[in-house]
Design an enzyme around this catalytic site. Structure first.
Site, PDB file in Angstrom:
ATOM      1  N   TYR A   1       0.858  -1.192   0.000  1.00 40.20           N
ATOM      2  CA  TYR A   1       0.000   0.000   0.000  1.00 40.20           C
ATOM      3  C   TYR A   1       0.886   1.232   0.000  1.00 40.20           C
ATOM      4  O   TYR A   1       1.808   1.349   0.809  1.00 40.20           O
ATOM      5  CB  TYR A   1      -0.887  -0.027   1.251  1.00 40.20           C
ATOM      6  CG  TYR A   1      -1.827   1.152   1.387  1.00 40.20           C
ATOM      7  CD1 TYR A   1      -2.879   1.339   0.491  1.00 40.20           C
ATOM      8  CD2 TYR A   1      -1.672   2.077   2.424  1.00 40.20           C
ATOM      9  CE1 TYR A   1      -3.757   2.416   0.626  1.00 40.20           C
ATOM     10  CE2 TYR A   1      -2.543   3.154   2.566  1.00 40.20           C
ATOM     11  CZ  TYR A   1      -3.580   3.313   1.659  1.00 40.20           C
ATOM     12  OH  TYR A   1      -4.452   4.373   1.805  1.00 40.20           O
TER      13      TYR A   1
ATOM     14  N   ASP B   1       9.305   2.729  -0.009  1.00 41.27           N
ATOM     15  CA  ASP B   1       8.249   3.413   0.731  1.00 41.27           C
ATOM     16  C   ASP B   1       8.441   3.031   2.193  1.00 41.27           C
ATOM     17  O   ASP B   1       8.051   1.943   2.625  1.00 41.27           O
ATOM     18  CB  ASP B   1       6.871   2.989   0.211  1.00 41.27           C
ATOM     19  CG  ASP B   1       5.744   3.655   0.997  1.00 41.27           C
ATOM     20  OD1 ASP B   1       6.035   4.338   1.997  1.00 41.27           O
ATOM     21  OD2 ASP B   1       4.577   3.475   0.606  1.00 41.27           O
TER      22      ASP B   1
ATOM     23  N   LYS C   1       4.299   8.948   9.272  1.00 45.71           N
ATOM     24  CA  LYS C   1       4.052   8.385  10.601  1.00 45.71           C
ATOM     25  C   LYS C   1       5.033   8.883  11.681  1.00 45.71           C
ATOM     26  O   LYS C   1       4.831   9.932  12.247  1.00 45.71           O
ATOM     27  CB  LYS C   1       4.034   6.856  10.515  1.00 45.71           C
ATOM     28  CG  LYS C   1       2.914   6.346   9.552  1.00 45.71           C
ATOM     29  CD  LYS C   1       2.771   4.864   9.601  1.00 45.71           C
ATOM     30  CE  LYS C   1       1.872   4.320   8.487  1.00 45.71           C
ATOM     31  NZ  LYS C   1       0.469   4.266   8.770  1.00 45.71           N
TER      32      LYS C   1
HETATM   33  C1  LIG Z   1       3.790   1.988   3.409  1.00 43.60           C
HETATM   34  C2  LIG Z   1       2.744   3.056   3.405  1.00 43.60           C
HETATM   35  N1  LIG Z   1       2.777   4.010   2.459  1.00 43.60           N
HETATM   36  C3  LIG Z   1       1.878   5.004   2.421  1.00 43.60           C
HETATM   37  C4  LIG Z   1       0.868   5.081   3.355  1.00 43.60           C
HETATM   38  C5  LIG Z   1      -0.119   6.194   3.312  1.00 43.60           C
HETATM   39  O1  LIG Z   1       0.102   7.042   4.392  1.00 43.60           O
HETATM   40  P1  LIG Z   1      -1.073   7.977   4.943  1.00 43.60           P
HETATM   41  O2  LIG Z   1      -2.105   7.089   5.546  1.00 43.60           O
HETATM   42  O3  LIG Z   1      -0.382   8.861   5.930  1.00 43.60           O
HETATM   43  O4  LIG Z   1      -1.605   8.742   3.769  1.00 43.60           O
HETATM   44  C6  LIG Z   1       0.786   4.112   4.350  1.00 43.60           C
HETATM   45  C7  LIG Z   1      -0.271   4.146   5.360  1.00 43.60           C
HETATM   46  O5  LIG Z   1      -0.407   3.321   6.209  1.00 43.60           O
HETATM   47  C8  LIG Z   1       1.752   3.076   4.379  1.00 43.60           C
HETATM   48  O6  LIG Z   1       1.734   2.119   5.317  1.00 43.60           O
END
Ligand SMILES: Cc1ncc(COP(=O)(O)O)c(C=O)c1O
Length: 474
Positions: free
Chosen positions: A191, A286, A314
């Site tokens: 994700y 990511d 985060k």
């Molecule tokens: C690996 C990863 N990338 C991107 C995101 C998206 O982040 P946000 O929820 O702050 O938009 C998340 C969210 O959990 C994530 O775990």
């Protein structure tokens, strides 16, 4: 027959001599936490009720789609009543009905030094006296940028944004701008936020709700998104072969957290690094979830693989909305106003988010932090797997530092396809049982769990004992 598999990717397992056996430094306010814990222990378990949570959530359903502002919070995949939170402190949280929980969600990752850390709160209070938003440069941005750059091997320059989604949107545009190519490879079950190009075989809520895709995403937005199973080098090689000179980047969660916890097989990240180099494509980690969680320098420090670009979120906001992307200077200098790739944000570099992030990273940098995370998380996962074995359930699980997961399947789990073999109905029953026992895991089999510096050995012991009681009833 019960069968358990532990893939404990233990790191720096020697606890440093300076590390206190108590996870709570003074900012965790141990006196307040322990008095709240004692009060809660004395409450009769039979009194567990979610009556107020139900009232509030029912009202919310009329006000917000599904009663929530982010899908997995609605408990759709585990059933039952979502809890409505009143307050958090350290490793614990309290719902509106007064039930107390040991929390392994940590606001989905940010709370790695414990919720509502006293030093973070003090930094916020101090910063707030000067205002809440400037929309102009401020010195706190420099401080956090320097901390991020010195910690994360791939980052020479950074751009702060407001969420992980925004970071991934920005990094994708940047990769395309830098390479002059359109196509991107992502992995099934990973994700990268909810931007259109990433909503293809995505993990997290998309997986939890069983959505193959989302309506409203135009074909044109995803036509250049190629996918491969995680840990599958030959599919990636084939994609490069059949799309010669067209692939801008590979983006991945170096350790997947959004299909449950899935670690890369030995050599997988190395292979991706090599393939991207050979083909003039960029490698993007990511690290919204893994950044500052697996190690101070993230997964890239842990595995010793340096990508070209990295996204963060985060933890670097210490519980306030934040995201970031960064990488090699020559690439980052394409970002406006240094270069032509446009990306902007009204609240980006917000002083409160910067202040909370700075305090959080300072605490994490203290000696012994990651050793402690490794130790408590190892005990937790080993304890749960052993309890599963004793009670006759098929389980597998693994962890790195403060990130973990376990699946109701024999395993091993190397991909989203493997994760889907998990007994989801059993997970849902286990989940609700644990909630009544006062343990809060992520309400989906397809989400990783998080421990923190505020989790005590007593928290772990209580969690494992609770798990065994619940396993016995499954
Ligand atoms: C690996 C990863 N990338 C991107 C995101 C998206 O982040 P946000 O929820 O702050 O938009 C998340 C969210 O959990 C994530 O775990």
């Amino acid at each position: 027959m019960a069968s358990t598999t532990l893939v404990g990717l233990s790191w720096r397992s020697n606890v440093s001599p300076g590390l206190s056996s108590s996870p709570c430094s003074s900012q965790c306010s141990p006196r307040r936490v322990s008095s709240q814990i004692n009060m809660a222990i004395s409450v009769d378990k039979k009194k567990f009720t979610l009556q107020k949570s139900e009232e509030i959530f029912n009202a919310a359903k009329d006000l917000m789609p599904g009663g929530v502002n982010s899908p997995v919070r609605a408990f759709k995949s585990v059933g039952g009543q979502p809890i409505v939170i009143d307050s958090v402190k350290g490793s614990h949280m309290w719902d509106i009905d007064g039930n107390e929980y040991i929390d392994y969600v940590g606001s989905w990752g940010p709370a790695i030094i414990g919720h509502a850390d006293d030093k973070v709160l003090a930094a916020l209070a101090e910063t707030m006296t000067k205002g809440t938003s400037f929309g102009a440069p401020c010195v706190l941005e420099n401080v956090l940028a320097e901390m991020v750059i010195s910690a994360v091997p791939s980052i020479e320059m950074v751009r702060f944004v407001n969420s992980g989604t925004e970071a991934c949107m920005g990094v994708l545009r940047l990769a395309r701008a830098f390479t002059g190519r359109q196509k991107v490879i992502k992995f099934e079950g990973c994700y990268h936020g909810h931007a259109d190009p990433f909503l293809v075989k995505a993990g997290s809520g998309v997986a939890t709700l069983g959505l193959p895709d989302s309506p409203g995403v135009p074909k044109a937005a995803t036509i250049d998104t190629l996918t491969s199973p995680f840990n599958d080098v030959s599919t990636v090689e084939n994609l490069f072969e059949s799309n010669r000179g067209e692939i801008a980047a590979i983006i991945l969660e170096p350790v997947v957290g959004n299909s449950g916890f899935i670690a890369p097989k030995p050599g997988f990240l190395n292979a991706l690094r090599q393939i991207t180099k050979e083909n003039g494509a960029l490698l993007i980690f990511d690290e919204v979830m893994t950044g500052f969680r697996l190690a101070y320098g993230g997964a890239q420090e842990y595995f010793g693989i340096t990508p070209d670009l990295t996204t963060l979120g985060k933890i670097i906001g210490g519980g306030l909305p934040v995201g970031a992307y960064g990488g090699r200077r020559e690439i980052m200098e394409m970002v406006a106003p240094a270069g032509p790739m446009y990306q902007a944000g009204t609240l980006s570099g917000n002083p409160l988010a910067m202040a909370a992030g700075i305090q959080t990273l300072k605490r994490l940098k203290e000696p012994g932090s990651y050793q402690y995370l490794d130790e408590v998380t190892g005990e937790l996962i080993q304890g749960i797997l052993d309890a599963g074995k004793r009670t006759g359930h098929q389980l597998c699980g693994s962890y790195i530092s403060g990130m973990f997961g376990f699946f109701f399947t024999e395993g091993p789990v190397y991909s989203f396809g493997d994760a889907k073999k998990s007994d989801l109905a059993k997970f849902a029953r286990f989940y609700r049982g644990m909630l009544e026992e006062g343990v809060y895991f992520a309400p989906s089999q397809f989400e990783a769990g998080f421990s923190s510096l505020a989790h005590s050995k007593e928290d772990i012991k209580r969690t494992v004992e609770a798990a065994e009681r619940v396993f016995q009833q499954l």
